[in-house]
Each structure stands twice: as structure tokens, then as C-alpha cells.
Design a protein around this motif. Structure first.
Motif, mmCIF file in Angstrom:
data_model
loop_
_atom_site.group_PDB
_atom_site.id
_atom_site.type_symbol
_atom_site.label_atom_id
_atom_site.label_comp_id
_atom_site.label_asym_id
_atom_site.label_seq_id
_atom_site.Cartn_x
_atom_site.Cartn_y
_atom_site.Cartn_z
ATOM 1 N N MET A 215 0.800 -1.214 0.000
ATOM 2 C CA MET A 215 0.000 0.000 0.000
ATOM 3 C C MET A 215 0.838 1.271 0.000
ATOM 4 N N CYS A 216 2.121 1.178 0.303
ATOM 5 C CA CYS A 216 2.963 2.368 0.416
ATOM 6 C C CYS A 216 3.962 2.456 -0.734
ATOM 7 N N THR A 217 3.588 1.967 -1.898
ATOM 8 C CA THR A 217 4.508 1.944 -3.029
ATOM 9 C C THR A 217 4.757 3.319 -3.629
ATOM 10 N N SER A 218 4.052 4.329 -3.175
ATOM 11 C CA SER A 218 4.282 5.679 -3.702
ATOM 12 C C SER A 218 5.364 6.434 -2.953
ATOM 13 N N ASN A 219 5.891 5.865 -1.887
ATOM 14 C CA ASN A 219 6.908 6.561 -1.096
ATOM 15 C C ASN A 219 8.280 6.349 -1.739
ATOM 16 N N ILE A 220 8.861 7.415 -2.249
ATOM 17 C CA ILE A 220 10.154 7.341 -2.943
ATOM 18 C C ILE A 220 11.274 6.977 -1.981
ATOM 19 N N ALA B 205 7.015 3.461 -8.845
ATOM 20 C CA ALA B 205 6.857 4.814 -8.299
ATOM 21 C C ALA B 205 7.467 5.882 -9.183
ATOM 22 N N GLY B 206 7.808 5.557 -10.418
ATOM 23 C CA GLY B 206 8.401 6.557 -11.294
ATOM 24 C C GLY B 206 7.457 7.636 -11.740
ATOM 25 N N THR C 274 -3.963 4.737 -11.883
ATOM 26 C CA THR C 274 -5.182 4.985 -11.118
ATOM 27 C C THR C 274 -5.190 4.194 -9.820
ATOM 28 N N ARG C 275 -4.748 2.955 -9.896
ATOM 29 C CA ARG C 275 -4.689 2.127 -8.682
ATOM 30 C C ARG C 275 -3.711 2.721 -7.674
ATOM 31 N N GLN C 276 -2.605 3.241 -8.156
ATOM 32 C CA GLN C 276 -1.649 3.864 -7.251
ATOM 33 C C GLN C 276 -2.230 5.115 -6.607
ATOM 34 N N GLY C 277 -3.014 5.872 -7.371
ATOM 35 C CA GLY C 277 -3.662 7.049 -6.793
ATOM 36 C C GLY C 277 -4.637 6.699 -5.685
ATOM 37 N N TYR C 278 -5.382 5.618 -5.858
ATOM 38 C CA TYR C 278 -6.307 5.195 -4.801
ATOM 39 C C TYR C 278 -5.535 4.691 -3.585
#
Length: 962
Positions: free
Chosen positions: A222-227, A267-268, A417-421
């Protein structure tokens, strides 16, 4: 220290005095290291194996060899300045606030984490020292992060902080952040490495080799957006490559490149993606030593310039320079090819910032608190407004990304879109609507429904008491699962954790669909046993047994059916003080969380009665269910919706005796209530009595009496102006008599309200009765004409009478709109009564209403307050009480607009006073009630007292005569 045991902070009594020679615990007894060795490798300060500090005090709950973070804060703190000193009070205050409200007090958590980071910096140079005190301090820091992440499981920035600490502690001699020489605790280092890898598996959803951590999990991390997490994963993977392949730089390069590629793929495109792109670019530049690496560097540049990001212009210039250094001819061709892609990425980046401010989203930084729930808090309305705006901001962002501004393929668009949610879930974990939004999108993207169901299942783990999420999951399971009966398992698992009335009603309907009548009745009986209080449950079991489950239709006709409505105890129906809902008690054992059963409501009985009546075709049993609810829960008689349901059933059964008794007692019980539902109850009573008068001439007087009672209850002299038939408070009313009362008030005193109302509004009341009976207007028995008739001025089709009747209806409509303060120009077929603000905006023409003109003529400091207030009760009955938000807005208007420094002077020329409007100037008018103007008195004049004495004497004489 000093926290109770039932808080998330476990207490452990250790020595309060710290020194280098005091060993408070042996950390190697908490790892998987097997035998215990001397702490300081021998010497005077070594701890013997049989030395026990305190056998009666519980120790820190850490599983040996576990990979999970310590999830309970170690107390008291091993740092001396937390126990004594000038800053100890702030630390204890933060700990106390966390123990009282661990899921919402983010300020206390931020203060604690800040203190933890400061403490870590103070011992950072000693983390590899084999010292029990230092290792206890490190365990305490880990326990603080672990406890926070237990309540905020998707707080990725906190994962980054604790992962960096574990990365440093797991370093070996000569490695990054490791000691240059000496010795380390190898067992502790390995344990920290396992915990670090577990963090990557939970947050990023991958193992160290890049494979999925759980192949059966369709959602992933769930935290794949954290660089920062991805960069730390790359560092850990590179270190692992050097450990497993020492002296082989090619293997380390391959592993590191693969780790970067995985980070770029996941996360690019996220917020702050320029950080990972620049890091990957810098690493690739350092590895260029052959043409193959040069091609790899070019591919990084070409992918980079196609992604919207911060600093894209500078990176594009670097790419142009890089290509020109290789070949001018090739550079011209490649630059012309990628220039449109770069320009589109740049325009998307600018457009995205115009649609929403990325900083306001607080991605990866905001702790996901529950929505505001305590309406008694002073800042409740402001917090509710802030939460509403924050949620709308996320909705806007999600909607914008679904429009595909980057012109991606369907696969890439689904990933974005899935990453945004996921990012929205990390910030709003305890908001059920965001989980439902995500699942609905997943259902459209994946026809199998697997991911949509998995999303709702995860959401239920974080919001275990949300019935709506359980219902949505059951519906998707029923639609997409090869075995639709599995929806029963979904609701059963929910009811085991958080039983409530809505959950049992939904479950009963599913059971009726798949298991039949008897199983559905068993659910109703179980719900009554689970949801009611313990005392009510015992009484119910003694008196009724399994009546809800085994109820059967009695022999004979409807007249022999046992009813108790007409023999109800007089106390039934009296509204009891509303009991506070029981506080949620979470008994966490492993991964299970159980919540105290919710209160039973009338909906359970009404739902079961509907099933018995409409589906099982047993109206007599349905009537017994309604009766059971009234006998077991007296407050149900004050619920108009419940009474109306029962009344409609009795009307179908033609049980006039019990129907009349039910309506009579319900109206008496709801006498103090004011709502549209009570109006519907009166309409039902009037409709019934009018219908009965058709068959029995003796009921004519009864129907007339009901109409009079209904009129007095819904209107009364407080609302109806019996002088002109309008509404009280609209327009200026002349005062008459010595008491300075209006004509309407004087008529009520002399003729009474009923006679005065019947004279001036008798015909309109007849129209209202016809409307309730379904003989006039739209034909709806529950749509009355008491305030504003919803028919248009030109619609004659709904009037079944003659032309004069239709014209009278038009005049009624016009009079009702005018009495409510509106104007006929603003009324349409689907119109509504406008608020004061809307009427003021619509009154730009000189023909504005009296209220609008009055607001315009009001002082500036009062006008803002009047604009936020709705129409008063005297003008429009549907507005009974301003909402809390309106009250808060009115108070804010008063605070923001300064009152006049001095009280406004009286306008003596026009005879207008700023004080009491009944108090006149000493030189004019009839001042008989206040003869001593200017002299302080008790508030009553001599003539007023004389009239009071005369009335009392007259009343005493009439009593003697009788």
C-alpha cells in the motif's frame, strides 16, 4: 510512566537510576540467539545468568526471533531526561494523551516521534556498541514506531524513519552506516535485517529479490508511492548483493539496476518522482564504462523526459546535452522525436497543479485519523468542514487521473489509477467511502471482481464496524463468485466481529434468499438475543422463548388473532432519555478485533415484519412481530415510521379497533415531537377516520374532531394568523386594545383558535382534508397543502373540480408562497422555498419580498448574520431548527463583524425606538401599562394589576356559582 494496563502502553518496572554498570535487561534474550552470554563479554559488569531484576513485573512483549516491530511502548522510558528534568512533563503529557486517544491525537504522536528521533541522534554513534542500556534505548525507539504503525498502518514516512534505523543497526563492519572496525552483535544485526525486509514486504509488497511478497494478494503493497522507501530498498538490495557476491561488481551492478527498475516501474510517476529518477540517473552515469551502459543511460533519459515531474526542464536540457555529446546527427533525430513527449509531460505537470495543489494532499505525511465524531467538541464543525474539503480534494485528484491526461495505455492507466487510490487510502484509511470508491473502480477495471473484493476485505480490517463495507463485499461476492452463497460467510464474519441491527437485517435477507423461511426467522431470534441488553434478553427468553423463530399463524380468522395494542400500558410510548451508544471496546488477540454489540432499533422488527408480510405471505405473523416490538421496546411507539408501517398492515387486515388504538396512542406519545414523520402520522389518522366515516355515519364527528386536533398540532396560533389566514410574523400587524396585542391574538382570546381558524381558513382546510384523502391535487395521501402547495399556477389537470375550484387552488398557492416570504416569479414546477440568502439574491428588482427588503435595510454588522439564517418556523414549517453548521456560521459572522461602538440613537421623528417596541415615548400614545416611565419598577403597570385582580375575582365567583 504510570500508564494503566488497558492502554496501548504496557508498564514495565525497571530501575530509575541509569549508569554504565546497571544492566536493566539482556537484549539477547529477546532475539533468536539461543544461549545467553555475558553482556560486556565478561568482567565485573557482566550479568550472571541467574540474576533476575524483578520476576513479578511483566517484560516487554517481544517474540523471540520475530520479524514484527515491537508493538507496545516500553515504559518507563530508558532515557533519564524522560523521568526527571525540565522536559519530562512534556513527555509524560504526550504519553498520557496517546494512551487516552491513540487513533486521533496526532499532535501527541508527532511530539513523541520528534522526541524519538532526537534520542536516536544522541545515541547514533553507539548503536553498534554491545551495551544493554543502548540496546534497550533502541528497543524503546522501535516500540514507539511499532505502536504508532499499529494504529496508523499506512504511515509510510514513519516506516521510512524506523527502516533507516534498522538499516543502520543491521550494517556490518565496513558497510554503509556500519562501524569501521571492532565488533558488533551479530544476532541483533540479523534480527534487524529480518525486520527491515519485513517492512519492505508489508509496505512495498515485494521480497528482497523483487518477487511478490504474497502472490495470492491481488492488491500488493500500500505504500509503493513513497520514494524514500524505494531508495532505501535499493540501498539494502545493493548491500545484499555485495554480501552474497563479494568481489563481483557485475552481480552487484545487476542487482542494483534491477532494484532501480522495480522502483521506477512502481513509483516513477508518483509525487517526488524526480528524486528516484535523478538517483537512478546518477547511478547509471557512474557505471558507464562500455557502449552497453551508454545505451542503458540513453533509455533512462528517454523514459525520464516523458514523465511529468519537478525540474523537468533542467533534465530535458541535460538530455539534449548528452545526445549532442554522442552525435549531432543522431541527437537531432532523437530530440525531434522526444520533444513532443517532453512538451506534453510538461503541460500535464502544469495542468495538474492547476487542478489541485499537490501540497494540500499531504501525501505520505498525514496520519490517517478517523472522521470527526464528537459533536460536543468546540471545533467539531471546523474539523468536519476541514475533513470534507480534504476528502473532496482527493476525489478531485482521483477523478483527474482517471481522465488519462498522459495518454497512457489501458494497462499503464490502470496502474496509475490504482496507485492514486492507494495514496488516498494511506491518508484516509478510516473513511469507508474511499475504500468503496476504490473497489467500485476495480470492479470496472477487472470483470472478475477479485481485486474489488480484496479491497473491501482490507477495508473491513481497518474499519471493522462498518456495515456498509460488509454489505458491498457481500454484493460483489454474490455477483462474481461462482458460489453466490459465499455472501453469507461475508456477513457472518462481520457479525462475529461487530454485530449491529443493520448487519442482522442484511444477513436475514440473504438467508431468506438462500436458506428459506425458517432460517430467516432464526436470524431474527438470534439478533434479538445478541443486540438487546442483558436484562431485556433474559426477560425476552423467559416470556417469549423462541417466538421470533418459531412463530406460527394461529387458527381461525383475523378477529381471533391475539393483539395487545389496545391494552398497552400507559407508560408505553413515553420517550425515555436517549442512552449513549456503548463505547467500542476492542479486544485485540492476534489479528482479531471484537466490538461490543450495537443497540437494537425498530428497523429490525419492521424489516422482519415486512418479510413475513410480503414474502412469506403471513400478515398475521407480521402483526405479531410489530406487537412484539411495541411490548419489548416502549420507545418504538414514538417512532412514526414504525407506527405507520404497523398501521398500514392493520389497515390491510381491516382491524379498525387496533388501528384506531395504535394511532391514538402514537399521537399521544409523539405529541412533543416535531418532524415530517409526525405530520405523516396525523395524515394517516385523518385519512383513516375519513374513510371510516364513509361506511359509518357515526364516524363523521370523529373525523371532524381528528381534523381539528391535527390542525392545532401542526399549525396552532403560533404559526397560523387567524386574522387574515396567513402566517404569524409576515408583515406588520397593527396592535389594538390596552394590551397592545394583534387582532389575531385578540381573536384567539375571544373566539378561540378553532373557531377563528375555521372562519378564516375553513375552505382551505377542507382542501387540505381532500388532499390527504387523495381526492384533490396530485392524489398522494401524504402530500398535504398545509404550507405551500407544490402545484404550479397554470396546472389545472390535478384539480378534479370545476373551474372555480381550480382558480381557488391558484389563489391558495399564491397566498402560501406570499406568506412564506417568497415571490411567485421564483416558483416553478419543482420549486422550493428559498432561504433568506437566496431570496435576497433574487430580489434585485424593486418587487422584492418584505424579508429581503428588511435584510437590505438592516445594519451592516447584522446583515451577514441574517443572510446565513434559514427561514424561520413562522414563515416555513419545514425548517424546525438551524443545523449546527448554520449556528457556527452565524457565530462566525458575529465575531467577524464588529458591533457599533455605541448603541444606535432612537429615531424620535418617526417614533422608532431601539429598545422595547412596546415602550412608547412619555409624551405620546397610551402608556397606561407603564405609567411611571423613567422610574424603575417591577415591570407591571397599575392598570395591568387591576385587570389581573378583576379576572381572579370573576373566576372565583364563577366557581362559587357552580
Amino acid at each position: 510512566g504510570g500508564c494503566p494496563r488497558d492502554t496501548p502502553i504496557a508498564s514495565r518496572d525497571i530501575l530509575n537510576k541509569y549508569s554504565d554498570k546497571v544492566m536493566v535487561t539482556d537484549p539477547r534474550k529477546r532475539n533468536g540467539g539461543g544461549e545467553s552470554s555475558n553482556i560486556l563479554l565478561g568482567g565485573e559488569d557482566a550479568m550472571d545468568e541467574d540474576e533476575i531484576l524483578d520476576t513479578n513485573v511483566p517484560t516487554t512483549p517481544v517474540v523471540e526471533g520475530g520479524v514484527e516491530l515491537i508493538s507496545t511502548i516500553i515504559t518507563p522510558s530508558p532515557f533519564a531526561h524522560h523521568v526527571t528534568g525540565p522536559t519530562s512533563s512534556r513527555f509524560r503529557n504526550a504519553m498520557q494523551r496517546i494512551s487516552e486517544n491513540p487513533t486521533s491525537d496526532t499532535e501527541a504522536w508527532q511530539a513523541l516521534i520528534t522526541e524519538v528521533l532526537n534520542c536516536y541522534r544522541s545515541v547514533q554513534t553507539k548503536i553498534h556498541t554491545v551495551d544493554a542500556e543502548v540496546q534497550l534505548q533502541l528497543d524503546w525507539m522501535e516500540s514507539c514506531f511499532g505502536t504508532l504503525l499499529k494504529y496508523f498502518p499506512y504511515s509510510s514516512n514513519q516506516y521510512v524513519a524506523v527502516a533507516q534505523m534498522l538499516f543502520a543497526q543491521s550494517a556490518r563492519i565496513g558497510e554503509e552506516e556500519g562501524p569501521a572496525y571492532g565488533s558488533i552483535d551479530r544476532v541483533r544485526s540479523e534480527r534487524c535485517q529480518r525486520k527491515l525486509e519485513n517492512i519492505f514486504a508489508k509496505t512495498l509488497g515485494i521480497n528482497m529479490d523483487g518477487s511478490p511478497a504474497d502472490p495470492e494478494d491481488p492488491i500488493g503493497g500500500m505504500c509503493t508511492s513513497n520514494i524514500d522507501l524505494w531508495l532505501l530498498y535499493v540501498r539494502t538490495r545493493s548491500r545484499q548483493a555485495r554480501r552474497e557476491h563479494p568481489g563481483n561488481p557485475e552481480s552487484a551492478r545487476e542487482w542494483t539496476s534491477n532494484a532501480y527498475e522495480l522502483a521506477i516501474d512502481s513509483a516513477g510517476f508518483c509525487v517526488n518522482n524526480h528524486v528516484v529518477w535523478k538517483a537512478y540517473l546518477a547511478y547509471a552515469k557512474a557505471q558507464v564504462d562500455n557502449p552497453k551502459q551508454m545505451l542503458h543511460l540513453r533509455s533512462i533519459y528517454q523514459r525520464l523526459v516523458c514523465n511529468p515531474m519537478t525540474g523537468l526542464d533542467q533534465l530535458w536540457q541535460e538530455y539534449e546535452s548528452f545526445e549532442r555529446q554522442q552525435s549531432e546527427a543522431l541527437a537531432a533525430a532523437l530530440i525531434s522525436e522526444f520533444t513532443p513527449k517532453y512538451q506534453h509531460a510538461r503541460s500535464v505537470y502544469l495542468e495538474r497543479n492547476r487542478v489541485f495543489n499537490i501540497q494540500d494532499l499531504q501525501i505520505n505525511t498525514k496520519l490517517a485519523c478517523p472522521p470527526p465524531s464528537n459533536a460536543d467538541d468546540e471545533d467539531y464543525n471546523s474539523r468536519l468542514q476541514e475533513d470534507y474539503q480534504y476528502l473532496n480534494l482527493w476525489k478531485t485528484r482521483s477523478a483527474y487521473e482517471r481522465t488519462n491526461p498522459e495518454r497512457l495505455s489501458q494497462t499503464d492507466l490502470a496502474k496509475r489509477t490504482r496507485q492514486g487510490y492507494k495514496e488516498m487510502i494511506c491518508a484516509l484509511t478510516r473513511h469507508p467511502e474511499v475504500w468503496h470508491m476504490w473497489s467500485m473502480w476495480e470492479e470496472t477495471a477487472d470483470t472478475t471482481g477479485t481485486k474489488a473484493i480484496a479491497v473491501l476485505e482490507t477495508g473491513r480490517q481497518h474499519i471493522p464496524d462498518c456495515t456498509l463495507l460488509a454489505q458491498a463485499q457481500a454484493q460483489l461476492t454474490e455477483l462474481h463468485n461462482p458460489q453466490p452463497q459465499d455472501c453469507l460467510k461475508v456477513m457472518e464474519s462481520f457479525l462475529e466481529v461487530a454485530p449491529n441491527t443493520l448487519g442482522f437485517m442484511l444477513y436475514q435477507r440473504m438467508v431468506r434468499r438462500y436458506k428459506g423461511v425458517k432460517a430467516a426467522r432464526d436470524v431474527f431470534a438470534k439478533a434479538r438475543r445478541v443486540l438487546v441488553t442483558e436484562i431485556e434478553s433474559k426477560e425476552s427468553i423467559k416470556s417469549e422463548g423462541a417466538e421470533g423463530a418459531d412463530v406460527k399463524q394461529e387458527d381461525g380468522d383475523g378477529d381471533k388473532r391475539w393483539m395487545v395494542t389496545n391494552r398497552l400500558d400507559p407508560s408505553i410510548g413515553k420517550r425515555n432519555p436517549v442512552k449513549e451508544s456503548p463505547k467500542i471496546e476492542e479486544d485485540t488477540v492476534g489479528d482479531s478485533t471484537k466490538i461490543r454489540p450495537g443497540p437494537i432499533t425498530w428497523h429490525l422488527y419492521a424489516s422482519h415484519a415486512t418479510i413475513e408480510h410480503r414474502l412469506n405471505r403471513s400478515p398475521d405473523i407480521a402483526a405479531r412481530v410489530y406487537e412484539l416490538g411495541l411490548r419489548k421496546h416502549a420507545s418504538f411507539l414514538t417512532e412514526p415510521a414504525y407506527v405507520l408501517g404497523y398501521a398500514n398492515l392493520l389497515l390491510e387486515l381491516q382491524d379498525t379497533v387496533n388501528l384506531r388504538a395504535l394511532l391514538t396512542r402514537a399521537l399521544a406519545a409523539c405529541k412533543e415531537l416535531e418532524s415530517a414523520a409526525v405530520t405523516a402520522l396525523w395524515d394517516m389518522t385523518l385519512q383513516f377516520e375519513s374513510l371510516m366515516s364513509v361506511a359509518d355515519p357515526g364516524n363523521v364527528k370523529e373525523s371532524i374532531a381528528i381534523e381539528r386536533k391535527r390542525r392545532a398540532a401542526l399549525m396552532g396560533p403560533e404559526i397560523e394568523d387567524v386574522c387574515n389566514g396567513g402566517r404569524v410574523g409576515v408583515g406588520e400587524a397593527a396592535t389594538i386594545g390596552a394590551q397592545k396585542s394583534t387582532v389575531a391574538e385578540q381573536l384567539v382570546r375571544t373566539d378561540g383558535y378553532e373557531m377563528s381558524s375555521m372562519i378564516v381558513n375553513g375552505l382551505s382546510r377542507s382542501v387540505e382534508v381532500l388532499n390527504v384523502m387523495g381526492l384533490w391535487g396530485s392524489g398522494s395521501p401524504n402530500s398535504s397543502n398545509r404550507v405551500v402547495n407544490t402545484q404550479t399556477m397554470d396546472d389545472d389537470k390535478v384539480i378534479p373540480g370545476g373551474k372555480s375550484d381550480a382558480l381557488y387552488q391558484k389563489r391558495l398557492t399564491f397566498a402560501a408562497i406570499t406568506s412564506s416570504g417568497g415571490s411567485i416569479e421564483t416558483v416553478g414546477e419543482n420549486s422550493k422555498i428559498l432561504s433568506a440568502r437566496e431570496r435576497l439574491q433574487a430580489s434585485a428588482a424593486p418587487q422584492g419580498s418584505a424579508i429581503s427588503i428588511a435584510i437590505q435595510q438592516s445594519p451592516d454588522w447584522l446583515r451577514e448574520l441574517l443572510l446565513v439564517l434559514p427561514a424561520s418556523k413562522s414563515q416555513l414549517r419545514v425548517f424546525h431548527k438551524p443545523s449546527p453548521f448554520v449556528i457556527e456560521s452565524a457565530l462566525n459572522a458575529l465575531r467577524q463583524n464588529k458591533l457599533p461602538a455605541e448603541r444606535p440613537q432612537d429615531d424620535k421623528k418617526n417614533g422608532q425606538l431601539s429598545g422595547n417596541k412596546h415602550r412608547l415615548q412619555s409624551g405620546g400614545g397610551d402608556s397606561s401599562d407603564e405609567e411611571d416611565s423613567g422610574v424603575s419598577s417591577s415591570g407591571y403597570g397599575s392598570q395591568f394589576r387591576a385587570r389581573q385582580r378583576a379576572r381572579q375575582m370573576k373566576a372565583a365567583q364563577s366557581i362559587k356559582i357552580e
